[in-house]
Design an enzyme around this catalytic site. Sequence first.
Site, short mmCIF file in Angstrom:
data_model
loop_
_atom_site.label_atom_id
_atom_site.label_comp_id
_atom_site.label_asym_id
_atom_site.label_seq_id
_atom_site.Cartn_x
_atom_site.Cartn_y
_atom_site.Cartn_z
CG ASP A 504 37.64 39.85 37.40
OD1 ASP A 504 38.42 39.83 38.35
OD2 ASP A 504 37.65 40.23 36.39
CG ASP A 732 37.86 40.63 31.90
OD1 ASP A 732 38.35 41.25 31.10
OD2 ASP A 732 38.19 40.38 33.19
CG ASP A 736 39.32 36.83 35.94
OD1 ASP A 736 39.53 36.95 37.35
OD2 ASP A 736 38.80 37.50 35.27
#
Length: 836
Positions: A504, A732, A736
Amino acid sequence: MTDDQYETGCTLCDLPVEGSGITHDGDAFCCVGCRDVYETLGDLEDLEVDAEAVRRTRAADDTDDTREVPDDHEATFLEVDGMHCATCEAFIESVSCETDGVSNASASYVTDTVRIDHDPETVTQEDLQETISGLGYSAYDREDAFSRRQADNWAMGRVVVGALMGMMVMLQYIVLIYPIYFGGLFYDERTTEFLEATLASELATPFYLVIAALTTIVLAVTGKPILQGAYVSARTRSPNMDLLVAIAAVSAYLYSTLSVIVGGDHIYYDVTVAIIVIVSVGNYYETTIKQQATERLSDLTSIQVDEARRVRDDGGHDDVAVGDLEAGDHVLVRAGERIPVDGDVVDGEAAVDEAVITGESLPVGKTPGDAVVGGSMVADGAVTVRVGDDATSSLDRITELVWDLQSGTHGIQKLADKLATIFVPVVLVLAIVATAVYIALGDGVADALLIGLTVLIVSCPCALGLATPLAVAAGIRDALERSIVVFDDSVFERIRTADTVVFDKTGTLTTGEMAVVEADCDDDLTEQAALLEAQSAHPIGQAIAALRPATDGGSDVLEETADDDSETATDDEKPGAKDAEADSDPMAESDRVTAFETHRTGVSGVVDGEEVVVGHPDLFADRGWTVPEPIAEQIDDGRQTGQVPVAVGRNGRAEGVIVVGDELRDEWDDTLTAIAETDTEIVVLTGDDAKAAGRFREHPAIDQVFAGVPPEGKAETVDRLKERGQTVMIGDGTNDAPALAAADLGIALGGGTAMAADAADVALVDDNLESVETVFDLARATDRRVKGNIGWAFCYNAVAIPLAVTGLLNPLFAALAMGASSLLVVTNSSRPLLEE
């Protein structure tokens, strides 16, 4: 293609497609990100997949793409304690599907989750809980913390009972029985004869009954999970380690009980106690280590909204539960609060931070008529939101998606269980054949049965039963020492290498915090802009405010801003936290600022007697101020990099530019480069726009970048990447979480949201990306330790079983040998996995 052709939703992630949508070769997409993923990775059905890849991703067979659920059925997600192998999954799914009113069931021992699609009119959630709990498991709602604690207490209680009852049994063996078995090794001949006479007298029967009763308690209470696993194993015809342990323990128990009934003096209840207690303690130790690791993340808080401020017709408002909101209700949301449900702004203006949902790092300005998503936060300003038609939150939908993915993520069959499918039948056949042969050769039935029992006992159930849990516990322990929390004990066997690592962007490769990247204006103007922005609660304004002098609080504000703007800050999760803190912070005020006004595109005011404006060039144009061409070009260039360039000026003219952006982590470049050197494909997957992700496209270690992808699209992207090989997702945020749950291995940064941690298999507590390499090192080392333990156990079996078959060992010596092999496994597992 017409609008009605889009009713099925986005081709990639199935989200609704607004308007005419984005089309590609007859397909419709909800966003550019989903289109780019589909163009690059294609449809799952079009991919060529080998058999091994299919086995690795069998969870894909149980996703919503193939599950047929009747319209009147709803999905119920339950947490199930007691699942610990693939046979448990199959058993629960089978029994659940046989229940009236149930159309589908999908269980995962990896996440202790089962999804059951059912008709609520025919079978309720309570009925389903009773059905599964009736199988010997403990099923309860996933959000029922009390039941979870109760299950943990029962697990501890079983081990305590086993330890206490076991000590009472072993004490009697040590004092009375072992001295007789070992002759004069402990006592002189006269004492030994006295003990033999005592056990041969009428006192022997009550004495043996007491031992039998204590052993029964150990077997029934402490050994319940093992016996349950053995039952499931036998019923599903999939021999596992529980079956091997149960056979040895129950065989010794039955032989001893039969001996007591017929008046024999050879009882081996100590074998039953030793096997059950040793294996149970080993499993409990592993569980305890996991819980200790999980406690490291106890500071994470849930970001779901429970209450909303509903506006009355008279202009007042009432605090109500989110579940009581109805379509059309108006909800007031102030700065620092999360929007409870999806809807549209009907009054007010605000900057809304949607990073937790979309992954977009910059707040988005919202005015009447704009759509907002539940779970996003009002960073600055206040808005009144009209509740959407379904009165639900995007955050709630992501939660359900995560649970759905978790329930479909089947665990692997562990190595010890794989070996047990061959080893258990072999041991049983050897024991039966040995018993039959000795009876045929004229030996007594008791002696023949004793040899068969010895074969079962000597087959090292303890060592094999401890091989995996103790090695895994060592891996979790060593990971914790390095600030790495491992939630799932199958991680170390599921993945040791990765074909693709997906990162990410916001909060993972970057810090997730807004900060000044460049300030191209003189010191006096920079100071004035910072003092002016200190009056604003907007994240960009707070980043600029951090530049003010230490005498005005600048040295401390930078740290406070990082805490407040972070998506994971504890205070950030509380309604009104930001504005309350700003009101109480004396450093946010300065007597140098004599006027202040906030606008949708910036702020203005009077600082040191001069009129100062900080914001978008449009704000300068609205006020009739001049923006020189060089500054305008500098602002355009900054936008192309995904940063936020802010014009700064005074007295009618823009004089400089301050560029604000999401900071890159210090270790990001070294981490990606190191991973790429192992021939691993690296993908950056972000909900942020293409400009913000543009700086990653030219990095030599990164193979692909997908930007503007929503949470549901991230999960679908990971599913497609999994068809290429083992896929690891690192993120995080809540956005996600679906991808973390869908990946072969999900790694969450410890500073991330609670939902991300819940969906992941591993969390990096110290937020250090360099720990990703350590995760793989530990996985490989733990796998070697598991195989080493099992190797020792089988080497022992290669010697001990032939001796037992030939009658050269009796159950007592078999038990001692079993204990020695278990001690070897314990000693081997206690060593550090990685060299310092």
